[in-house]
Design a protein around this motif. Structure first.
Motif, PDB file in Angstrom:
ATOM      1  N   LYS A 121      72.531  56.111  75.608  1.00  0.00           N
ATOM      2  CA  LYS A 121      72.127  55.752  74.251  1.00  0.00           C
ATOM      3  C   LYS A 121      70.758  55.100  74.216  1.00  0.00           C
ATOM      4  N   THR A 122      70.337  54.495  75.331  1.00  0.00           N
ATOM      5  CA  THR A 122      69.016  53.870  75.382  1.00  0.00           C
ATOM      6  C   THR A 122      67.908  54.894  75.561  1.00  0.00           C
ATOM      7  N   ARG A 123      68.263  56.126  75.890  1.00  0.00           N
ATOM      8  CA  ARG A 123      67.279  57.189  76.085  1.00  0.00           C
ATOM      9  C   ARG A 123      67.043  57.920  74.763  1.00  0.00           C
ATOM     10  N   LYS A 124      65.821  57.896  74.267  1.00  0.00           N
ATOM     11  CA  LYS A 124      65.523  58.528  72.986  1.00  0.00           C
ATOM     12  C   LYS A 124      65.196  60.008  73.125  1.00  0.00           C
ATOM     13  N   ASN A 125      65.134  60.501  74.359  1.00  0.00           N
ATOM     14  CA  ASN A 125      64.759  61.897  74.568  1.00  0.00           C
ATOM     15  C   ASN A 125      65.933  62.729  75.076  1.00  0.00           C
ATOM     16  N   VAL A 126      67.158  62.246  74.870  1.00  0.00           N
ATOM     17  CA  VAL A 126      68.337  62.951  75.372  1.00  0.00           C
ATOM     18  C   VAL A 126      69.291  63.246  74.219  1.00  0.00           C
ATOM     19  N   LEU A 127      69.692  64.497  74.125  1.00  0.00           N
ATOM     20  CA  LEU A 127      70.683  64.921  73.138  1.00  0.00           C
ATOM     21  C   LEU A 127      71.867  65.514  73.887  1.00  0.00           C
ATOM     22  N   ILE A 128      73.062  65.019  73.587  1.00  0.00           N
ATOM     23  CA  ILE A 128      74.271  65.503  74.251  1.00  0.00           C
ATOM     24  C   ILE A 128      75.107  66.288  73.259  1.00  0.00           C
ATOM     25  N   MET A 129      75.487  67.501  73.649  1.00  0.00           N
ATOM     26  CA  MET A 129      76.349  68.349  72.826  1.00  0.00           C
ATOM     27  C   MET A 129      77.550  68.765  73.672  1.00  0.00           C
ATOM     28  N   ALA A 130      78.692  68.909  73.036  1.00  0.00           N
ATOM     29  CA  ALA A 130      79.908  69.278  73.754  1.00  0.00           C
ATOM     30  C   ALA A 130      80.718  70.242  72.915  1.00  0.00           C
ATOM     31  N   THR A 131      81.456  71.115  73.576  1.00  0.00           N
ATOM     32  CA  THR A 131      82.327  72.071  72.893  1.00  0.00           C
ATOM     33  C   THR A 131      83.726  71.982  73.473  1.00  0.00           C
ATOM     34  N   SER A 132      84.709  72.321  72.651  1.00  0.00           N
ATOM     35  CA  SER A 132      86.099  72.283  73.111  1.00  0.00           C
ATOM     36  C   SER A 132      86.957  73.162  72.216  1.00  0.00           C
ATOM     37  N   ASN A 133      87.953  73.802  72.823  1.00  0.00           N
ATOM     38  CA  ASN A 133      88.967  74.543  72.077  1.00  0.00           C
ATOM     39  C   ASN A 133      90.287  73.773  72.011  1.00  0.00           C
ATOM     40  N   LEU A 134      90.325  72.604  72.663  1.00  0.00           N
ATOM     41  CA  LEU A 134      91.548  71.795  72.714  1.00  0.00           C
ATOM     42  C   LEU A 134      91.215  70.385  72.233  1.00  0.00           C
ATOM     43  N   VAL A 135      90.956  70.251  70.960  1.00  0.00           N
ATOM     44  CA  VAL A 135      90.483  68.980  70.416  1.00  0.00           C
ATOM     45  C   VAL A 135      91.493  67.862  70.623  1.00  0.00           C
ATOM     46  N   LYS A 136      92.764  68.151  70.477  1.00  0.00           N
ATOM     47  CA  LYS A 136      93.786  67.106  70.585  1.00  0.00           C
ATOM     48  C   LYS A 136      93.911  66.562  71.995  1.00  0.00           C
ATOM     49  N   ALA A 137      93.342  67.279  72.971  1.00  0.00           N
ATOM     50  CA  ALA A 137      93.435  66.818  74.360  1.00  0.00           C
ATOM     51  C   ALA A 137      92.313  65.864  74.728  1.00  0.00           C
ATOM     52  N   ILE A 138      91.345  65.662  73.824  1.00  0.00           N
ATOM     53  CA  ILE A 138      90.182  64.829  74.128  1.00  0.00           C
ATOM     54  C   ILE A 138      90.492  63.364  73.849  1.00  0.00           C
ATOM     55  N   ASP A 139      90.026  62.490  74.730  1.00  0.00           N
ATOM     56  CA  ASP A 139      90.250  61.056  74.563  1.00  0.00           C
ATOM     57  C   ASP A 139      89.570  60.560  73.282  1.00  0.00           C
ATOM     58  N   SER A 140      90.242  59.725  72.545  1.00  0.00           N
ATOM     59  CA  SER A 140      89.737  59.255  71.252  1.00  0.00           C
ATOM     60  C   SER A 140      88.453  58.449  71.399  1.00  0.00           C
ATOM     61  N   ALA A 141      88.267  57.757  72.528  1.00  0.00           N
ATOM     62  CA  ALA A 141      87.049  56.965  72.734  1.00  0.00           C
ATOM     63  C   ALA A 141      85.830  57.871  72.844  1.00  0.00           C
ATOM     64  N   PHE A 142      85.998  59.051  73.402  1.00  0.00           N
ATOM     65  CA  PHE A 142      84.898  60.008  73.470  1.00  0.00           C
ATOM     66  C   PHE A 142      84.564  60.534  72.071  1.00  0.00           C
ATOM     67  N   VAL A 143      85.599  60.838  71.299  1.00  0.00           N
ATOM     68  CA  VAL A 143      85.387  61.330  69.939  1.00  0.00           C
ATOM     69  C   VAL A 143      84.661  60.283  69.096  1.00  0.00           C
ATOM     70  N   ASP A 144      84.997  59.007  69.285  1.00  0.00           N
ATOM     71  CA  ASP A 144      84.365  57.934  68.521  1.00  0.00           C
ATOM     72  C   ASP A 144      82.870  57.830  68.795  1.00  0.00           C
ATOM     73  N   ARG A 145      82.432  58.296  69.937  1.00  0.00           N
ATOM     74  CA  ARG A 145      81.014  58.219  70.290  1.00  0.00           C
ATOM     75  C   ARG A 145      80.192  59.371  69.716  1.00  0.00           C
ATOM     76  N   ALA A 146      80.836  60.315  69.081  1.00  0.00           N
ATOM     77  CA  ALA A 146      80.135  61.474  68.542  1.00  0.00           C
ATOM     78  C   ALA A 146      79.549  61.155  67.172  1.00  0.00           C
ATOM     79  N   ASP A 147      78.264  61.444  66.988  1.00  0.00           N
ATOM     80  CA  ASP A 147      77.625  61.244  65.684  1.00  0.00           C
ATOM     81  C   ASP A 147      78.047  62.334  64.712  1.00  0.00           C
ATOM     82  N   ILE A 148      78.196  63.553  65.197  1.00  0.00           N
ATOM     83  CA  ILE A 148      78.630  64.670  64.360  1.00  0.00           C
ATOM     84  C   ILE A 148      79.822  65.341  65.014  1.00  0.00           C
TER      85      ILE A 148
END
Length: 400
Positions: A226-253
């Motif tokens: 988050k301190t890096r202003k030149n990094v963009l992280i994108m992720a894809t998944s077909n199993l949304v319910k299997a993802i940890d909620s803390a990871f989902v909370d960190r997503a801006d979109i």
């Protein structure tokens, strides 16, 4: 995971753009892409200002479109390959200049198709794992050209993502750290659920503790990035319910992408057919756009007939038939849809009916000696596609 290093220039709007956006009237942001020649050495900002001056000389722009006439400007002729008017959220097919705020993006694609791959191998005996863990590619890259245009979704998903990325760049430029890295890095994590499985299962003893440590480590590294202003992280998944909620909370979109709608399917099939025509596999014919075929459909329901000329009637008939095929394909993924032309060609059109195409520029020339006809009629292609769709539907029944 893909890491991309992109040479960037400031995207701060030109003075004319700032003035245009403060008049109070509703204006649409229109993105203009400027592709430089491989050996061009002009400064990006110089090219950008020249392009802005040229584009704003138009009274109206068609969306999307490829511009011409800029070749008369020596500085652009020596450095630029193409100028394209790209995405905009406006609902119309064209805009007057006073209705637009132009954002010109200058880029110089790499011709290098080399990329690095990293495996899970640790180098220790008996523990080597040659599974590819990540690949690194320099962007923009000519090998990926056209890929963005081939992505067809319902609604404004693409523009929503573009606007968000553009906004983050503008905010980063507003507080530039000159000791920061020059590149812009995009990290794409495919099938992210494999790294972010919900920790509740691990805590309950149903998952190995290693999985818990992986999720904790990933979340920690994300917080550091988050301190890096030149990094963009994108992720894809077909199993949304299997993802940890803390990871989902960190997503801006968080963007849900459903299976293609009938309209999106039509566009996918239309682009596939246009590609077949371009390559000489299917005989040349005009394929109506989505808006055109929707108008044909409406007129057909109201009047039941058409007053079009023979050529227009043929295009109309093909478009309506392709739209009907799109309705049959509801429930199929984009990946499955793009396989249909191959299945149709292999099973129903017949490989013997399609020879080596001489190319669109010489489609009127007779086929070379020993070759069969280089193209099939669009009617035969549609017949094969319809049969392929029926077959796919029957096979899907066995899997449910």
């Amino acid at each position: 995971m893909v890491s991309a290093d992109i040479s960037m220039e400031s995207q701060t709007p030109a003075p004319e753009e700032r003035q245009a956006s403060t008049t109070g009237a509703m204006r649409w942001t229109v993105h203009v892409e400027v592709r430089l020649k491989p050996r061009a050495s002009s400064r990006f900002e110089t090219i950008r200002n020249l392009v802005y001056s040229y584009v704003t000389s138009y009274e109206r722009l068609v969306l999307p479109s490829t511009l011409s006439g800029w070749e008369d400007i020596p500085e652009l002729l020596s450095s630029v390959e193409r100028i394209s008017v790209c995405e905009a959220q406006c609902p119309t097919a064209s805009l007057k200049m006073e209705e637009m705020v132009i954002q010109a993006h200058v880029y110089q694609p790499s011709d290098d198709d080399a990329f690095e791959e990293f495996s899970n191998s640790s180098g220790s005996r008996g523990e080597d794992d040659d599974t590819m863990a990540a690949s690194v590619c320099e962007l923009p890259n000519r090998n990926y050209e056209g890929l963005w245009d081939s992505l067809i979704y319902a609604g404004d998903i693409k523009m929503k993502l573009l606007d968000y990325i553009h906004a983050t760049l503008v905010l980063s430029d507003a507080n530039v750290d000159f000791e920061e890295e020059d590149g812009f890095v995009v990290v794409l994590i495919d099938e992210v659920e494999s790294l972010t499985a919900a920790r509740a299962g691990a805590m309950a003893g149903t998952e190995p503790s290693d999985g818990l440590r992986v999720v904790n480590a990933l979340l920690t590294q994300l917080d550091k990035l988050k301190t890096r202003k030149n990094v963009l992280i994108m992720a894809t998944s077909n199993l949304v319910k299997a993802i940890d909620s803390a990871f989902v909370d960190r997503a801006d979109i968080i963007q849900y992408v459903d299976l293609p709608s009938r309209e999106a399917i039509y566009e996918i099939l239309r682009t596939c057919l246009c590609e077949m025509i371009l390559k000489g596999i299917v005989a040349s014919v005009t394929i109506p756009t989505l808006k055109q075929v929707q108008m044909y459909e409406l007129v057909s329901k109201v009047n039941g007939r058409s007053d079009a000329s023979d050529g227009q009637e043929r295009s109309r008939s093909i478009g309506l038939r392709l739209l009907a095929l799109a309705s049959q394909c509801r429930g199929m993924s984009g990946r499955a849809l793009r396989r249909l032309p191959v299945l149709a060609l292999a099973r129903y059109i017949g490989l013997g009916n399609v020879g080596l195409a001489p190319g669109p520029s010489s489609s009127s020339a007779p086929p070379a000696a020993g070759r069969t006809s280089p193209s099939v009629s669009v009617g035969i292609w549609l017949d094969g596609m319809e049969k392929a769709v029926d077959e796919q539907a029957k096979e899907a029944e066995h899997l449910t």
